[in-house]
Design a protein around this motif. Structure first.
Motif, short mmCIF file in Angstrom:
data_model
loop_
_atom_site.label_atom_id
_atom_site.label_comp_id
_atom_site.label_asym_id
_atom_site.label_seq_id
_atom_site.Cartn_x
_atom_site.Cartn_y
_atom_site.Cartn_z
N LEU A 99 0.83 -1.20 0.00
CA LEU A 99 0.00 0.00 0.00
C LEU A 99 0.87 1.26 0.00
N THR A 101 3.50 1.75 -1.66
CA THR A 101 3.87 2.17 -3.01
C THR A 101 2.70 2.89 -3.68
N PHE A 102 1.48 2.50 -3.34
CA PHE A 102 0.35 3.25 -3.88
C PHE A 102 0.35 4.68 -3.36
N PHE A 104 2.94 6.37 -2.50
CA PHE A 104 3.99 7.09 -3.24
C PHE A 104 3.51 7.51 -4.61
N PHE A 105 2.84 6.57 -5.25
CA PHE A 105 2.33 6.81 -6.58
C PHE A 105 1.42 8.03 -6.59
N PHE A 106 0.52 8.00 -5.66
CA PHE A 106 -0.45 9.06 -5.51
C PHE A 106 0.26 10.39 -5.29
N ALA A 108 3.44 11.11 -5.94
CA ALA A 108 4.29 11.49 -7.07
C ALA A 108 3.46 12.15 -8.15
N ILE A 109 2.29 11.58 -8.44
CA ILE A 109 1.45 12.14 -9.49
C ILE A 109 1.02 13.55 -9.14
N PHE A 110 0.52 13.73 -7.91
CA PHE A 110 0.00 15.06 -7.57
C PHE A 110 1.11 16.06 -7.31
#
Ligand code: HDD
Ligand code: HEM
Ligand code: HEM
Lengths: 438, 338
Positions: A99, A101-102, A104-106, A108-110
């Motif tokens: 979770l 990494t999710f 982080f993903f979130f 990184a995108i924003f």
């Protein structure tokens, strides 16, 4: 101390994590302050706060980048250096790791969106809104990674049958007893340290002779935030102490050099241990304080190291690390309070140099407190990597060349740190802020 | 779909995502280095920066996701690779760290420094080369036992023709994917000079890509006949891949429709990558580890899948937003927002 495989792997892990945590803490905390500044700027229609947010964002990308690369190092190094541990962890605690990494993903995108859309929307609050998922993402990632670390301290949610892990309950493993105290304390200490780092920048400008309202506002904002975040850190540190007393009494006892199970236990600051009599000399004793920290009552019973076989004692040096952290915590609390009172006293002649210097000093100190806290917490878990289940020495890699990898990574981090310093210095000296004020 | 298959599919999709996004990034580093040494950097740098700035961190997360997911779904695999790959893994990390930190520092003036271009260009080639080694290792024959623990047979790896053919394929694919995408992006930005230059790069690297693919086919036949036989069973996937390549090449030659062309390139690599993956199953690591023997506990597996679906619901809309703002927004692409 013998430099065997395990020791080398431990050193490499702690070097990477010790380096990562500085940038990670700033990565968790700075977005909060950026968001507050932008919000104030829009609300009060004050260019100063907006500029503050913009300049912080620009500097912020450097620690983020270093956080990302060192974090990538940890993510792989955990498998490379502790393969047996990660096999177990992979079975039992993969959920929060996944979770994370999710999160982080979130983030990184924003972060990408937030950074590159400053002047793009007509409604300024729309841009501000994009700072919220960044905060959510970084704080959530801190929460998830802390629950992994908490699991190492208070493993639960599985059973061990013939050396294999069975009956896994992922949620139980993730929400283990150590998760709330660790995650909360860590998150607030990151916020507090970040606030102090930004406060120190403003204070440095004022020390160098500026008296521009921009810097005064920046100092007031960051110092106010620092005060409340430090207060939350200290209060949550109390929760962390109570957690330790209940679930890992040996860690607390070693941190406090508390050898005899006792009621009305005093808290000892500093001191020198007599290895023969297990007596503490020269320390500063605060009566009842340990009982209060551990149980919430001056009369509370605190387990001592006499209840623990000596083979399972954590290293006793953690006492100094704990004291260092608490001392800095008190400094971080007293400083803003004193500063405000001091200003009242002087009837607004602008902040005195002594206070400004003390604020500049608080930035490295608060980062130091984070390092001390971590080393205390991780050393205090020894000899276990998974308390009660797996010893650190049984978890290390059996591969060759760990020593060379250690040198390689130390070289890498020194290099990154050097370039990072040059770049941040350059940013500080170039581009004076008033050239950007319209 | 059973749990092991579902797990490996999720991971493979993310690895594919990494391969496409990272190729663009790695190739861009190399092209900007190459243009610098030949005095043409002003032509392509703007295009490269405008696209890469908002997305480079996202690229990195694809990789983290794959690694963490592998530990989660297939803990035994992580154990084997972790023990065997300490040295190559560490070297890879150093390269990645140098690249990542330099990229951020570049925003503050070191961009024109020769050191930046060097690091950025050279790591752009070395990283894919070292990553491709992990795929090679998974074909088996490169991990021995010393005592009870796995050990990498570095000499065999470094002298294996198969390993080098995979490295070659990785390098040329990176350059091809990247040049094609950047040509598309430059065209969209109406930067015709850059588009022309990047188109010539894409053309240059197109045939070596196909040549390298055939080379890899042949050397898999030599190295791992079992896998080769499996690949033949799925040969239609590889034929589709080749057809997509021809389509993409035709669009490139026709100087139009680079957008569709790039989609065909993505399909070309998707068919080949999933064909490779499908024929690799059930093995993760020949000949001992399969997806069935190394799968995690079923409760954990289920919670990972649920977590994955929940995460995806959050992620997909955000990714679409990112793409809309930076890739499909003509005004951003043309640099009108700065
Ligand atoms: C700015 C940093 C900072 C400051 C001022 C403090 N701490 Fe702290 N402390 C941390 C930063 C930190 C940390 C880095 O966040 C640790 C390391 C591991 C962890 O979970 O949090 C930590 C761990 C930690 C633990 C061990 C938790 C465990 O291992 O499970 C305890 C008992 C305390 N702290 C208690 C305190 C108290 C009573 C403080 C009084 C003011 C205090 N801390 C200030
Ligand atoms: C980022 C802040 C952290 C710092 C500064 C830190 C520091 C350290 C230190 C000093 C050690 C060496 C302990 C010793 O040799 O006695 C260590 C070990 C270790 N830490 Fe942490 N740690 C951090 C966070 C974490 C987290 C969040 C995890 C889990 C996900 C973790 C996992 C480990 C592991 C696996 C070891 C090696 C085993 C051991 O020595 O027990 N650390 N860390
Ligand atoms: C208390 C300890 C830790 C905290 C608070 C923390 C927090 C962070 C933060 C804020 C970042 C920057 C991410 C970004 O801004 O996008 C980061 C990066 C990263 N951290 Fe840590 N981290 C900690 C320890 C660890 C550990 C133990 C691991 C290993 C599992 C880890 C893995 C990573 C990874 C893989 C990245 C890069 C992610 C990316 O590519 O965006 N972190 N961490």
């Amino acid at each position: 101390m013998e430099l065997d495989q395990t020791m080398l792997a431990r050193i490499l892990t702690s070097v990477t994590l010790g380096f990562h945590i500085i940038f990670a803490a700033l990565g968790v905390g700075i977005p909060v302050l950026i968001s507050i500044a932008e919000w104030l700027g829009i609300r009060r229609n004050d260019q100063h706060y907006l500029l503050m947010a913009k300049r912080w964002v620009r500097g912020f990308t450097v620690p983020v980048a270093v956080g990302v690369v060192t974090g990538t190092c940890i993510a792989l190094q955990l498998s490379l250096l502790w393969p047996s541990f990660m096999r177990v962890a992979g079975e039992a605690i993969a959920l929060p790791l996944f979770l994370e990494t999710f999160a982080f993903f979130f983030e990184a995108i924003f972060l990408g969106i937030y950074l590159y859309t400053w002047n793009r929307f007509r409604q300024p609050y729309l841009h501000w809104l994009f700072s919220l998922p960044v905060i959510l993402g970084s704080t959530a990632s801190a929460f998830f990674i802390m629950s992994v670390n908490a699991f190492m301290n208070a493993p639960q949610g599985f059973s061990l049958v013939d050396g294999r892990i069975v009956d896994i309950q992922p949620l139980l493993a993730m929400f283990n007893p150590a998760t709330p105290s660790k995650a909360g304390h860590m998150i607030f200490s990151s916020y507090a340290a970040s606030a102090y780092v930004l406060a120190a920048i403003a204070a440095l400008r004022l020390l160098r002779g500026s008296s521009h309202p921009y810097h005064l506002k920046a100092l007031r904002l960051t110092l106010t935030a620092a005060f409340f975040f430090s207060l939350a850190t200290a209060l949550w540190g109390d929760i962390a102490g109570k957690y330790l007393a209940q679930y890992q009494p040996e860690k607390l006892a070693a941190a406090e050099w508390h050898f005899h199970t006792d009621r009305r236990a005093p808290l000892v600051l500093g001191g020198v241990l007599d290895q023969n009599s297990w007596e503490v000399n020269y320390g500063l004793k605060i009566p009842y304080a340990l009982s209060i920290l551990a149980t919430g009552s001056a009369d509370g019973l605190v387990k001592g190291l006499d209840q623990v076989p000596m083979a399972y004692w954590p290293p006793l040096v953690i006492h100094y690390l704990f004291d260092g952290m608490v001392a800095i915590g008190i400094y971080m609390l007293v400083l803003p309070a004193g500063y405000v009172l001091g200003l009242r006293w002087q009837k607004k002649r602008g902040p005195a140099k002594g206070w400004l210097r003390a604020i500049v000093l608080a930035a490295p100190l608060s980062l130091l407190a984070i390092e001390l806290g971590w080393i205390f917490s991780e050393l205090g878990r020894q000899p276990w990597i998974l308390v009660g289940y797996m010893k650190t020495e049984h978890a290390a890699t059996t591969a060759e060349h760990v020593d060379k990898m250690l040198l390689l990574f130390v070289g890498l981090y020194l290099f990154i740190a050097a370039v990072c310093t040059v770049v941040l210095r350059k940013m500080f000296h170039e581009r004076p802020f008033d050239s950007e004020l319209r | 779909m059973d749990l092991p298959l579902m797990g490996i599919t999720i991971l493979w999709v993310f690895l594919y995502g990494y391969i496409i996004t990272a190729s663009i990034d790695f190739g861009a580093g190399f092209f900007s280095f190459y243009c610098k040494t030949t005095g043409r950097e002003h032509i392509v740098n703007q295009v490269i920066e405008r696209y890469l700035s908002p997305v480079w961190e996202v690229t990195n997360v694809f990789l983290i996701f794959f690694v963490v997911g592998l530990i989660g779904f297939f803990p035994d695999t992580a154990y084997y690779f972790g023990t065997a790959a300490l040295v190559p893994g560490s070297l890879f990390l150093v390269l990645l760290s140098l690249r990542g930190s330099f990229y951020a520092f570049a925003h503050y003036g070191v961009r024109d420094h020769w050191l930046f271009h060097m690091v950025y260009g050279v790591t752009g080639l070395l990283i894919p080369a070292s990553l491709s080694m992990f795929l090679t290792i998974s074909e088996g024959g490169f991990i021995g036992q010393s005592g009870s623990s796995p050990q990498l047979l570095a000499d065999e790896l470094l002298t294996s023709p198969y390993a080098w053919s995979v490295v070659f394929l990785a390098l040329v694919s990176v350059l091809f994917i990247s040049a094609y995408f950047l040509a598309y992006y430059a065209k969209k930005a109406e930067d015709l000079k850059a588009a022309k230059l990047l188109r010539s790069f894409a053309l240059f690297w197109s045939l070596p890509t196909i040549f390298a693919s055939f080379l890899v086919f042949l050397s898999i036949y030599e190295h791992n006949p079992l896998h080769f036989a499996n690949m033949l069973e799925h040969s239609w996937l590889f034929l589709c891949s080749f057809a997509c390549f021809l389509g993409a090449l035709a669009l490139l030659l026709g100087r139009d429709g680079y957008g569709w062309g790039f989609i065909l390139v993505m399909l070309q690599f998707a068919f080949a990558f999933f064909g490779y993956g499908l024929s690799h199953l059930p093995y993760i690591l020949y000949p001992s580890i399969t997806i069935h023997t190394s799968i995690t506990d079923s409760a954990m597996g289920r919670s990972l899948v649920i977590g994955f679906i929940a995460g995806l619901c959050l992620l997909l809309p955000s990714l679409l937003l990112l793409l809309r703002l930076f890739l499909f927004d003509a005004r951003y692409v043309q640099g009108k927002w700065r």
